[in-house]
Enzyme design. Structure first.
Site, PDB file in Angstrom:
ATOM      1  N   ALA A 169      -9.383   5.946   4.964  1.00  0.00           N
ATOM      2  CA  ALA A 169      -9.068   7.206   5.816  1.00  0.00           C
ATOM      3  C   ALA A 169     -10.481   7.988   5.730  1.00  0.00           C
ATOM      4  O   ALA A 169     -11.280   8.057   4.848  1.00  0.00           O
ATOM      5  CB  ALA A 169      -8.004   8.204   5.464  1.00  0.00           C
ATOM      6  N   GLY A 170     -10.663   8.418   7.070  1.00  0.00           N
ATOM      7  CA  GLY A 170     -11.972   9.027   7.373  1.00  0.00           C
ATOM      8  C   GLY A 170     -13.168   8.458   8.121  1.00  0.00           C
ATOM      9  O   GLY A 170     -14.015   9.283   8.705  1.00  0.00           O
ATOM     10  N   LYS A 210       0.889  -1.220   0.056  1.00  0.00           N
ATOM     11  CA  LYS A 210      -0.098   0.117   0.089  1.00  0.00           C
ATOM     12  C   LYS A 210       0.866   1.230  -0.026  1.00  0.00           C
ATOM     13  O   LYS A 210       1.635   1.590   0.959  1.00  0.00           O
ATOM     14  CB  LYS A 210      -0.886  -0.029   1.217  1.00  0.00           C
ATOM     15  CG  LYS A 210      -1.777   1.311   1.276  1.00  0.00           C
ATOM     16  CD  LYS A 210      -2.521   1.409   2.557  1.00  0.00           C
ATOM     17  CE  LYS A 210      -2.908   3.122   2.888  1.00  0.00           C
ATOM     18  NZ  LYS A 210      -3.484   3.260   4.237  1.00  0.00           N
ATOM     19  N   GLY A 265      -7.416   9.673  10.629  1.00  0.00           N
ATOM     20  CA  GLY A 265      -7.585   9.890  11.712  1.00  0.00           C
ATOM     21  C   GLY A 265      -8.544  10.636  12.331  1.00  0.00           C
ATOM     22  O   GLY A 265      -8.898  10.850  13.523  1.00  0.00           O
ATOM     23  N   ASN A 268      -8.381   1.875  10.425  1.00  0.00           N
ATOM     24  CA  ASN A 268      -7.477   1.761  11.591  1.00  0.00           C
ATOM     25  C   ASN A 268      -8.140   2.549  12.745  1.00  0.00           C
ATOM     26  O   ASN A 268      -8.433   2.007  13.734  1.00  0.00           O
ATOM     27  CB  ASN A 268      -6.155   2.003  11.219  1.00  0.00           C
ATOM     28  CG  ASN A 268      -5.305   1.512  12.633  1.00  0.00           C
ATOM     29  OD1 ASN A 268      -3.902   1.896  12.448  1.00  0.00           O
ATOM     30  ND2 ASN A 268      -5.652   1.053  13.574  1.00  0.00           N
ATOM     31  N   SER A 269      -7.997   3.982  12.654  1.00  0.00           N
ATOM     32  CA  SER A 269      -8.630   4.739  13.906  1.00  0.00           C
ATOM     33  C   SER A 269      -9.919   4.449  14.416  1.00  0.00           C
ATOM     34  O   SER A 269     -10.069   4.346  15.559  1.00  0.00           O
ATOM     35  CB  SER A 269      -8.176   6.164  13.678  1.00  0.00           C
ATOM     36  OG  SER A 269      -7.128   6.360  13.006  1.00  0.00           O
TER      37      SER A 269
END
EC number: 2.8.1.10
Length: 264
Positions: free
Chosen positions: A193-194, A106, A167, A215-216
């Protein structure tokens, strides 16, 4: 009745996956919580920040691969923390050495530490080098449809536009650009993301994304393992809704029951 759309397997670099949820390994309190959350998510692809996580480059330190078995999961090395094409290429080559010739990576090249927005100029440079070097490149990018198209034409096997800044948990900030990317896509499109909660993941899948990486949203939840389970079901629900085809939106009401035969 058949669904409005025909389903197709989620395939990357010639391998088919049952789960459309990809998860990261950072920000958990310890490796055991990481293991539990990943297992609860049902994910089969686990991404690892090579510059921040020990996968063998630091002997004597805790190794993520001791709890995330490469025989069970596809390890997706990423270039998080890289700000130039050269850094990203070097990181991918290190990952290939550590993982015995592993080609799936990635790519992410960041613009600055405040926004972690992708530097698309450096991303394009790195992608060109990595594709020529034989890597199967999944690439984190902006939600610019033109850049997404160029990355696909360059030979990247998947494009991963952000839904919001890394994040932030802001959710799908610009669904319209995502729709354009999806309509033009010649390779799998994954939101990266987001995402902040399960409904965000569902929306991404309802738009037609092949999968979602996060992830976050899991690691920063009050109960990461429970949130991982929620995300698993959210991804599945969103995919089914996309296959089914939502009802059209209308300005005025439409009665659920017909007026014919109304008791008077």
């Amino acid at each position: 009745m058949s669904p409005a759309r025909n389903d197709k397997p989620f395939t990357l670099a010639g391998r088919t996956y049952a789960s459309r949820l990809l998860v990261g390994t950072g920000k958990y309190k310890d490796l055991e919580e990481t293991r539990q959350a990943i297992e609860a998510s049902g994910a089969e692809i686990v991404t690892v920040a090579v510059r921040r996580t020990n996968i063998g480059q630091n002997p004597g330190e805790p190794n993520l691969l001791d709890v995330i078995n490469p025989a069970r999961y596809t390890i997706l090395p990423n270039t998080a923390g890289c700000y130039t094409a050269e850094e990203a290429v070097r990181t991918c080559r290190l990952a290939r050495e550590l993982l015995d010739g592993h080609k799936l990576v990635k790519l992410e090249v960041l613009a600055d530490q405040k926004t972690l927005f992708p530097n698309v100029i450096e991303t394009l440079k790195a992608a060109e080098v990595l594709v020529k070097d034989g890597f199967d490149v999944m690439v984190y990018t902006s939600d610019d449809p033109i850049i997404a198209r160029q990355l696909a034409e360059m030979g990247c096997i998947a494009v991963m536009p952000l839904a919001g800044l890394i994040g932030t948990g802001l959710g799908i900030c610009n669904p319209y650009n995502l729709r354009i990317i999806l309509e033009e896509a010649t390779v799998p499109v994954l939101v990266d993301a987001g995402v902040g909660t399960a409904s965000d993941a569902t929306i991404a899948m309802e738009l037609g994304c092949e999968a979602v990486l996060m992830n976050s949203a899991i690691a920063h939840a009050q109960d990461p393992v429970l949130m991982a389970r929620a995300m698993k079901h959210a991804i599945e629900a969103g995919r089914l809704a996309w296959l089914a085809g939502r009802m059209p939106k209308k300005l005025y009401a439409s009665a659920s029951s017909p007026l014919e035969g109304l008791i008077r």
